[in-house]
Design a protein around this motif. Structure first.
Motif, PDB file in Angstrom:
ATOM      1  N   ARG A 170       0.817  -1.203   0.000  1.00 48.15           N
ATOM      2  CA  ARG A 170       0.000   0.000   0.000  1.00 48.15           C
ATOM      3  C   ARG A 170       0.855   1.258   0.000  1.00 48.15           C
ATOM      4  NH1 ARG A 170      -4.737   0.741  -1.864  1.00 48.15           N
ATOM      5  NH2 ARG A 170      -5.769  -0.829  -0.568  1.00 48.15           N
ATOM      6  N   PHE A 171       1.977   1.239   0.695  1.00 43.71           N
ATOM      7  CA  PHE A 171       2.872   2.395   0.672  1.00 43.71           C
ATOM      8  C   PHE A 171       3.381   2.656  -0.732  1.00 43.71           C
ATOM      9  CE2 PHE A 171       7.254   4.109   1.021  1.00 43.71           C
ATOM     10  CZ  PHE A 171       6.946   5.343   1.565  1.00 43.71           C
ATOM     11  N   LEU A 172       3.717   1.590  -1.447  1.00 40.92           N
ATOM     12  CA  LEU A 172       4.207   1.748  -2.814  1.00 40.92           C
ATOM     13  C   LEU A 172       3.103   2.243  -3.746  1.00 40.92           C
ATOM     14  CD1 LEU A 172       6.432  -1.457  -3.098  1.00 40.92           C
ATOM     15  CD2 LEU A 172       7.201   0.916  -2.848  1.00 40.92           C
ATOM     16  N   GLU A 173       1.876   1.849  -3.472  1.00 42.30           N
ATOM     17  CA  GLU A 173       0.757   2.371  -4.258  1.00 42.30           C
ATOM     18  C   GLU A 173       0.605   3.864  -4.011  1.00 42.30           C
ATOM     19  OE1 GLU A 173      -3.723   1.358  -3.698  1.00 42.30           O
ATOM     20  OE2 GLU A 173      -2.974   0.005  -5.262  1.00 42.30           O
ATOM     21  N   THR A 174       0.754   4.276  -2.759  1.00 42.74           N
ATOM     22  CA  THR A 174       0.705   5.702  -2.449  1.00 42.74           C
ATOM     23  C   THR A 174       1.869   6.439  -3.104  1.00 42.74           C
ATOM     24  OG1 THR A 174      -0.338   5.173  -0.332  1.00 42.74           O
ATOM     25  CG2 THR A 174       0.582   7.375  -0.578  1.00 42.74           C
ATOM     26  N   ALA A 175       3.047   5.822  -3.124  1.00 43.03           N
ATOM     27  CA  ALA A 175       4.202   6.433  -3.791  1.00 43.03           C
ATOM     28  C   ALA A 175       3.926   6.633  -5.280  1.00 43.03           C
ATOM     29  CB  ALA A 175       5.447   5.575  -3.586  1.00 43.03           C
ATOM     30  N   ARG A 176       3.215   5.691  -5.889  1.00 41.67           N
ATOM     31  CA  ARG A 176       2.840   5.837  -7.298  1.00 41.67           C
ATOM     32  C   ARG A 176       1.937   7.051  -7.480  1.00 41.67           C
ATOM     33  NH1 ARG A 176       5.417   4.682 -11.474  1.00 41.67           N
ATOM     34  NH2 ARG A 176       4.896   6.820 -12.015  1.00 41.67           N
ATOM     35  N   PHE A 177       1.029   7.247  -6.540  1.00 40.66           N
ATOM     36  CA  PHE A 177       0.177   8.437  -6.562  1.00 40.66           C
ATOM     37  C   PHE A 177       1.027   9.696  -6.501  1.00 40.66           C
ATOM     38  CE2 PHE A 177      -1.695  11.667  -3.716  1.00 40.66           C
ATOM     39  CZ  PHE A 177      -2.761  12.088  -4.489  1.00 40.66           C
ATOM     40  N   TRP A 178       2.004   9.737  -5.586  1.00 37.41           N
ATOM     41  CA  TRP A 178       2.868  10.909  -5.470  1.00 37.41           C
ATOM     42  C   TRP A 178       3.631  11.171  -6.769  1.00 37.41           C
ATOM     43  CZ3 TRP A 178       4.877   8.462  -0.358  1.00 37.41           C
ATOM     44  CH2 TRP A 178       3.985   8.749   0.687  1.00 37.41           C
ATOM     45  N   ILE A 179       4.090  10.124  -7.418  1.00 36.40           N
ATOM     46  CA  ILE A 179       4.809  10.280  -8.683  1.00 36.40           C
ATOM     47  C   ILE A 179       3.878  10.814  -9.759  1.00 36.40           C
ATOM     48  CG2 ILE A 179       5.982   9.045 -10.549  1.00 36.40           C
ATOM     49  CD1 ILE A 179       7.079   7.110  -8.409  1.00 36.40           C
ATOM     50  N   ASP A 180       2.717  10.197  -9.890  1.00 38.32           N
ATOM     51  CA  ASP A 180       1.794  10.563 -10.963  1.00 38.32           C
ATOM     52  C   ASP A 180       1.338  12.010 -10.868  1.00 38.32           C
ATOM     53  OD1 ASP A 180       1.972   8.002 -11.943  1.00 38.32           O
ATOM     54  OD2 ASP A 180      -0.017   7.364 -11.267  1.00 38.32           O
ATOM     55  N   VAL A 181       1.031  12.488  -9.651  1.00 41.49           N
ATOM     56  CA  VAL A 181       0.462  13.838  -9.516  1.00 41.49           C
ATOM     57  C   VAL A 181       1.532  14.923  -9.515  1.00 41.49           C
ATOM     58  CG1 VAL A 181      -1.571  12.979  -8.302  1.00 41.49           C
ATOM     59  CG2 VAL A 181       0.415  13.773  -6.975  1.00 41.49           C
ATOM     60  N   SER A 182       2.797  14.551  -9.647  1.00 43.81           N
ATOM     61  CA  SER A 182       3.854  15.561  -9.691  1.00 43.81           C
ATOM     62  C   SER A 182       4.622  15.540 -11.007  1.00 43.81           C
ATOM     63  CB  SER A 182       4.830  15.383  -8.515  1.00 43.81           C
ATOM     64  OG  SER A 182       5.449  14.109  -8.550  1.00 43.81           O
ATOM     65  N   GLN A 183       4.135  14.822 -11.999  1.00 45.22           N
ATOM     66  CA  GLN A 183       4.739  14.903 -13.327  1.00 45.22           C
ATOM     67  C   GLN A 183       4.479  16.302 -13.899  1.00 45.22           C
ATOM     68  OE1 GLN A 183       6.662  12.696 -14.235  1.00 45.22           O
ATOM     69  NE2 GLN A 183       5.980  10.658 -13.651  1.00 45.22           N
ATOM     70  N   PRO A 184       5.308  16.774 -14.842  1.00 44.14           N
ATOM     71  CA  PRO A 184       5.073  18.109 -15.416  1.00 44.14           C
ATOM     72  C   PRO A 184       3.659  18.229 -15.993  1.00 44.14           C
ATOM     73  CG  PRO A 184       7.232  17.281 -16.058  1.00 44.14           C
ATOM     74  CD  PRO A 184       6.537  16.143 -15.374  1.00 44.14           C
ATOM     75  N   ARG A 195      -4.195  13.284 -13.097  1.00 42.37           N
ATOM     76  CA  ARG A 195      -5.603  13.578 -12.806  1.00 42.37           C
ATOM     77  C   ARG A 195      -6.401  12.281 -12.678  1.00 42.37           C
ATOM     78  NH1 ARG A 195      -7.453  18.752 -13.623  1.00 42.37           N
ATOM     79  NH2 ARG A 195      -9.501  18.002 -14.301  1.00 42.37           N
ATOM     80  N   ALA A 196      -6.117  11.316 -13.548  1.00 43.25           N
ATOM     81  CA  ALA A 196      -6.815  10.030 -13.479  1.00 43.25           C
ATOM     82  C   ALA A 196      -6.519   9.323 -12.156  1.00 43.25           C
ATOM     83  CB  ALA A 196      -6.418   9.152 -14.657  1.00 43.25           C
ATOM     84  N   THR A 197      -5.261   9.357 -11.743  1.00 42.57           N
ATOM     85  CA  THR A 197      -4.891   8.738 -10.470  1.00 42.57           C
ATOM     86  C   THR A 197      -5.605   9.422  -9.317  1.00 42.57           C
ATOM     87  OG1 THR A 197      -2.728   8.030 -11.299  1.00 42.57           O
ATOM     88  CG2 THR A 197      -2.967   8.240  -8.918  1.00 42.57           C
TER      89      THR A 197
END
Length: 420
Positions: A170-184, A195-197
């Motif tokens: 679950r932590f890694l899933e949250t990390a994926r969220f952090w990555i996705d929402v901080s892309q340019p 946005r989809a995430t």
């Protein structure tokens, strides 16, 4: 101004928020008096802000709640998720005769509020990219401190996501969220992965909230609503002011101007996640005053649920059965996250739990401080180096995440039952 807000009966808070006890405490009164003398402001937020924060502990995301109730309720989980994914991938116009609740959800989601400053949102995204995996470390460590509160720990424990063997997944899933929402351009580009995430996480929150609220262990009078508007607001503070200040301990430097950009970025991210608070801290001072209030009104009532969540986190990085490089990486990650857990928890909280020794990781952090400080200084005075540094940090966070996931994918699943 008086020493305490003029509201009574625990100021309208759930009973687990020890507002009256904190306000009456002699040492809290002395602290508030001292802060007022130095800054001219109270240690706590303004009474009207506290009243809003209290009320919104009983408030949730009405638009997404309606969507889940009507669309998932009529179509079933699998078909409704497919419909949501289609709208996120191809746009709502690709859905033939979309349900009214879905139209309302996407109308709200796609409307950019007038207060949004695209430049500040972009700067916030860039800061998160620049932090790289340091964001993972500080966000993971700082969250442990709030697992002492049943209002936070109980939903996670019932859902099972951050407990026991599921903690790392679950932590890694949250990390994926952090990555996705901080892309340019992640938050302001229509149809972006970020946005989809955010939408998938928003719907997942509804599922957790609904199932936890119906569980006999949940006490609404004591804790308010699960994943309430107020606790989501605190999560936004945990992505802006808190990590920006905490990362200075590791040499990562974030200026007040950048923290203000992070506050704005997190406010818009919260909008995408369904956070509709009547009051959002307008500056660093207001954010710190809210955090001071929350820390002084904690009840430390999570019990065994909190202990399991706190102790599961650093233990999740222990690698068993690995050999060679994978074993070495596992030992390094375990040492570092033990250190981060130590750094970002209060000592008097940490010593109540069975936590691994932070010493090896702390020694590594101290040893690399000169290099980190030099890198931060060079990044500030040399734009080409700054751009190169950001690219390196982005590649590192992607490779770190891929290595930890070991071929798995983050699906932000919802509609599943609780573990008990």
């Amino acid at each position: 101004m008086s020493n305490s807000p003029t509201v009574t009966a625990n100021a309208g808070f759930p009973s687990a928020v020890t507002h009256d006890k904190a306000v009456a405490s002699p040492w809290v009164r002395r602290a508030r008096t001292a802060v007022r003398k130095v800054t001219g402001k109270d240690l706590f937020p303004e009474p009207e802000h506290l009243a809003s924060f209290a009320a919104e502990m009983f408030t949730t995301d009405a638009v997404a709640e309606r969507f889940v109730a009507e669309v998932y309720g009529s179509l079933g989980g699998e078909q409704a998720r497919a419909l949501l994914d289609q709208a996120l991938t191809d746009g709502l116009t690709s859905v033939e005769d979309p349900p009214a609740a879905m139209v309302a959800l996407f109308d709200e989601f796609e409307t950019v509020p007038d207060w949004v400053d695209p430049e500040l949102v972009a700067e916030g995204e860039q800061i998160w990219r620049r932090w790289g995996t340091a964001l993972f470390s500080v966000a993971g460590g700082e969250t442990l401190e709030m697992y002492t509160e049943a209002a936070v720990a109980k939903p996670l424990s019932l859902a099972g996501g951050y407990a026991g063997d599921n903690a790392l997944r679950r932590f890694l899933e949250t990390a994926r969220f952090w990555i996705d929402v901080s892309q340019p351009g992640a938050l302001l580009t229509p149809g972006s992965t970020g946005r989809a995430t955010a939408m998938r996480v928003r719907v997942m929150h509804v599922w957790v909230r609904r199932t936890v609220a119906e569980h006999p262990e949940w006490d609404r009078e004591r804790w308010g609503e699960p994943i309430s508007q107020s606790y989501q607001l605190l999560t936004l503070m945990g992505g802006s002011v808190v990590p920006a200040l905490a990362l200075w301990l590791t040499g990562v430097q974030t200026t007040p101007k950048e923290i203000r950009a992070l506050l704005h970025y997190q406010r818009y991210l919260g909008h995408l996640l369904g956070v509709r608070t009547q009051w959002y801290p307008a500056n660093i001072s207001e954010a710190l005053r809210l955090l001071a209030f929350v820390n002084m009104t904690r009840s430390y009532d999570a019990g065994a649920d909190g202990a399991e969540l706190i102790e599961s986190f650093p233990a999740a990085f222990q690698v068993t059965g690995a050999t060679g490089l994978a074993k070495l990486r596992g030992k390094y990650n375990a040492a570092m996250y033990a250190a981060y857990s130590s750094m970002y928890m209060f000592p008097w909280t940490r010593r109540k739990y069975d936590m691994p020794s932070p010493l090896p990781g702390l020694l590594l952090i101290v040893a690399r401080l000169p290099l980190v400080a030099a890198t931060e200084t060079l990044r500030r005075i040399c734009p080409p180096f700054s751009r190169w540094h950001e690219r390196v940090m982005c590649r590192h966070r992607e490779s770190w995440h891929a290595m930890q996931m070991a071929g798995r994918s983050a699906d932000f699943s919802h509609g599943k039952g609780l573990r008990r």
